[in-house]
Structures are given as structure tokens and as C-alpha cells.
Design a protein around this motif. Sequence first.
Motif, PDB file in Angstrom:
ATOM      1  N   THR A 205      41.406  15.918  73.006  1.00  0.00           N
ATOM      2  CA  THR A 205      40.172  15.134  72.892  1.00  0.00           C
ATOM      3  C   THR A 205      40.532  13.658  72.740  1.00  0.00           C
ATOM      4  O   THR A 205      41.387  13.301  71.921  1.00  0.00           O
ATOM      5  N   ASP A 207      39.509   9.680  71.855  1.00  0.00           N
ATOM      6  CA  ASP A 207      38.547   8.910  71.060  1.00  0.00           C
ATOM      7  C   ASP A 207      37.607   8.134  71.971  1.00  0.00           C
ATOM      8  O   ASP A 207      36.416   7.987  71.674  1.00  0.00           O
ATOM      9  N   LYS A 242      35.117  11.576  72.771  1.00  0.00           N
ATOM     10  CA  LYS A 242      34.127  11.436  71.694  1.00  0.00           C
ATOM     11  C   LYS A 242      33.063  10.399  72.042  1.00  0.00           C
ATOM     12  O   LYS A 242      31.942  10.465  71.565  1.00  0.00           O
ATOM     13  N   LEU A 265      26.956  12.591  73.798  1.00  0.00           N
ATOM     14  CA  LEU A 265      28.048  11.634  73.627  1.00  0.00           C
ATOM     15  C   LEU A 265      27.528  10.203  73.711  1.00  0.00           C
ATOM     16  O   LEU A 265      26.720   9.887  74.591  1.00  0.00           O
TER      17      LEU A 265
END
Length: 497
Positions: A205, A207, A242, A265
Motif C-alpha cells: 500500500t 501513502d 491511501k 480515497l
Amino acid sequence: MTLSLEQIQTILQQEDLLREFITPETWTLHAPFAQTFEKISYNSREADAATLFFCKGLNFKQSYLEQAISQGLTVYIAEQPYEVEAKLAIIVTDIRKALAVLSMAFFDYPQEKLQLIGITGTKGKTTTAYFLKEILAKATGQKTALLSTLNTTLDGVNYFKSELTTPESLELYEMMATAVSNGMTHLIMEVSSQAYKVERVYGLTFDVGIFLNISPDHIGPIEHPTFEDYFYCKRQLISNAKQVIIYDQLDHFELLQEITDQKNLPLYTYGSSQADYPVQPTGPLSFALNSTQDTLNIDSDYTIRLAGDFNKENAAAAVLAAALTGADLESITQGLAQALVPGRMNLLVKPDGTHIYVDYAHNYLSMESILGFAKKNHPNGKLIVVTGSTGNKAESRRAGIGQAIGEYANIAILTSDDPNFEAPEKIAAEIKAAIKNPTVTVKEEFDRKKAVTEAIALAGPNDAVILAGKGTDAYMTVKGEDLPYEGDFKLAEQLLK
């Protein structure tokens, strides 16, 4: 750094990857004994009794596993059992996914100790990455690592040549762990479509995820069978970030926006007057960001050292990402003003005024951008292009290069560009076949040094020479070997002297 069989069982079951453990006595879903591994590898030459060995790759042969066992290996992990004398076989549904999740565990999840920025797009990834690296280096005091197509730095200062745009998962997490041990706080990564295609970044994942643009590329029997497959792999970055930055004029923008809406998101757009952050060119090497709601506090005037409006857009993407990962406005403006990108729109000028642009342009979109820019800035002169295309991959690029030449150039000198195991004459013929404009003079010179020399000699004061494809690369890949080459920039610089 170690990994136990108990950990392996837990991780593989959590990811629904475990089929079974097989010993000479039994098949089971539970680790049949206790063992801890001090090494993980898919290279049989490195394997020994302390290694967990991954049987992976299209060209994997049982003989590799047999070699590893002869060196003391007792445990292997694969998608199928092999007829070998091993203590344990760990059978999984997907060896690449297993390599990714077990590598991050072996290196103690280094991605969780870094601010991770992923950049994807058909063109501009490296430029954006270098812009962002310079900004964050200033903001963090040189605590920013970089994994780019060109070079890698794991300590923020010393660089080495990259082998892949996005490394294999085992090497990726090893590099991240090194960056963490070097005190890095941020890591910038170019993320290729192949990285998602072959699960190099499975389970990772980001940032911040940046999506710059999309157009057909890397389409062929070795990489992506169709544009749809290419775009599907590219957009996995959006699903695994994210928060997201997207160029609002990107083809199929609405589909990417649907993904961000579906996953709730945060989305930041840049580009046109309708974007969250419109990019307004204010001079040849300057632009402004003027937002109606400047939530990131980055509305300002900016200068860069690379020519072309598309580089202003790449710079804008870097500005947004820097702000989202903690950079202050002073670091952003100063870092951006200092950033240089090897082989990206580097400009040299002959004493008579001829402009020589050195760029890594290698497909339709990047060639069209640089040729369009040169045409706009040299309306009364000739455009002389030196280019080729890489061998044994991305065959679809060749027609796009020819198309762009036909749209803008006056003279094209087709030459070698990492032909590898293909004949450069064959590659040139495919480019030439796509040049539909009969007014373009097409020459062939497969000694690249001679081709560059000829192009610069042909150019006059109002003309522009575009040296496309090699940039600052100090090698030429021929028949599997990286042979020494000055690089287009250094060669042109020498010729001007």
C-alpha cells in the motif's frame, strides 16, 4: 532477519495462498516441524541449508532445485511438488504472491517505516520522480530514497543503475529495509504495469499514488497482450494507495475517478482549469498553481530547469505529492528549481544557435511531446531526429515513433538503440514503414555515434536536433551485452567542443 515455518503458515493462510505442506511422510495444512530460515532466495546458486528457496519464473527448471538441494537446501516453496529428496515442500496457489508477502515479512515490513510514494503513467514517471526526490531531499535533509527506471539511491546521496523500473518483490523489500537502516524517512518509486502484472508489488500500500497519463505502450507477446490489460495493471496503483493524485486530462479519467469514489480515497487533480490545481504556464521554464480552494497551501509561482509544458505538469504532480507527504512550500519551490533529470529534455546550444534536445523519448506519446515542443519553438527551422527503438520488447512502440516523426520532423536518421538480439535494420524498417509523410527525408546510420555527428553537422541556426532514446545511458545493449557508449548527451557535448 529471519522467517519461521510457523510465520510462513500464518501468512500464507491469511492470504489464502497455502495449498499444503508436503513431507516424505504426510500432507498437512500445518507446519510439520519447527524451523527458522536465515535467507530467502529464488537463485539456486545462493541456496543452502539456511535458505527458503522459491521455485519461480517462466524458465524455472527442476535442475535448479536439485542444485540447491545438493548445496544443503531442505525446504522449498512452489506451485507444484517436485520429485526430489527434500525435507519439506510448501505448495502455494501463486508463487509470486507468496514471494511478495513472505519477503515483506522476512525484512520486517520496512514499508511501514517509510512514507511511500508510487508513480505510474506511460510517460513522465522518471521526471516526476526526480522532481519529487529533489524537493523531499531538501524537506527531509537528504532522507529520501528513490527507485527509478534510471537510477536507485537507498541513502539519498549515492546512486547506482537500476535493473528494472520496479524491482522483484524480494529485492524491493531488501532495498526498503536498507533504506530504513540508512535512516531514510521517504521512498519514491516508479511503479510499472509489469510490477502489477507479475505481482512484484502484491500487498503493498502506498501513502500516495500518482497517475500521470495513459496511452498504448508495452503491448506485445512478451508484456501486455492488449491496451486493456496494460491499463488494468496500471490502475492497480490507484486501488492500492491511501490518497491519489491524477492528471485531470488523462484518457479514461472517469474510470479512475470511479475507483477513488468506490474506495473512498482522497483525490487531488491537476492540469486544466477544471482541476483542483490548474497548471498555468507563465514562461518557458515557469508555471503557477492557482486553486480556488488551496487545501494543500501550495498556490505559488514555480520555476523548473526542463523545457516543455508537459514537464510543468509533471512538476505539478510532484508538488502535490510533496505537500501530501510533509514538505513545506519553501522546500518545494527551492527543490523544484534545482532539479535536473538525466536525459530528460536536456538542452545544448551550438555556437551558431542550433538547439540540441537530448531526451529518452521512446514511444508515440513522448516523441509527439518533444517534437511538438521543438516545432513550436523552432517554427522557421528544420527538425532533425535521431532515433531507433529497443529490441526484443515493446514492438508496438516502433509504429508510434514513426507516426510522430511523420507528423513533425523534416529529417529522420534511424539508428541503433539497444537492439539486443534483433537486427537494428529490421527495427528501423518498422519505424520507417509508419512514417506516412513523403516529405520527411529518412536516412539510416546504425553506428549511433556517426548518426548523432551527422545530425548536428546538418543543423543550422534556426534548426532543432532531437536525440531521442538514449539520453545519458553509457551503454548500448547488443546481443545480451551492455557495450560501452558515451551517451547522447555527453557525445553531443563533446561534438560542440
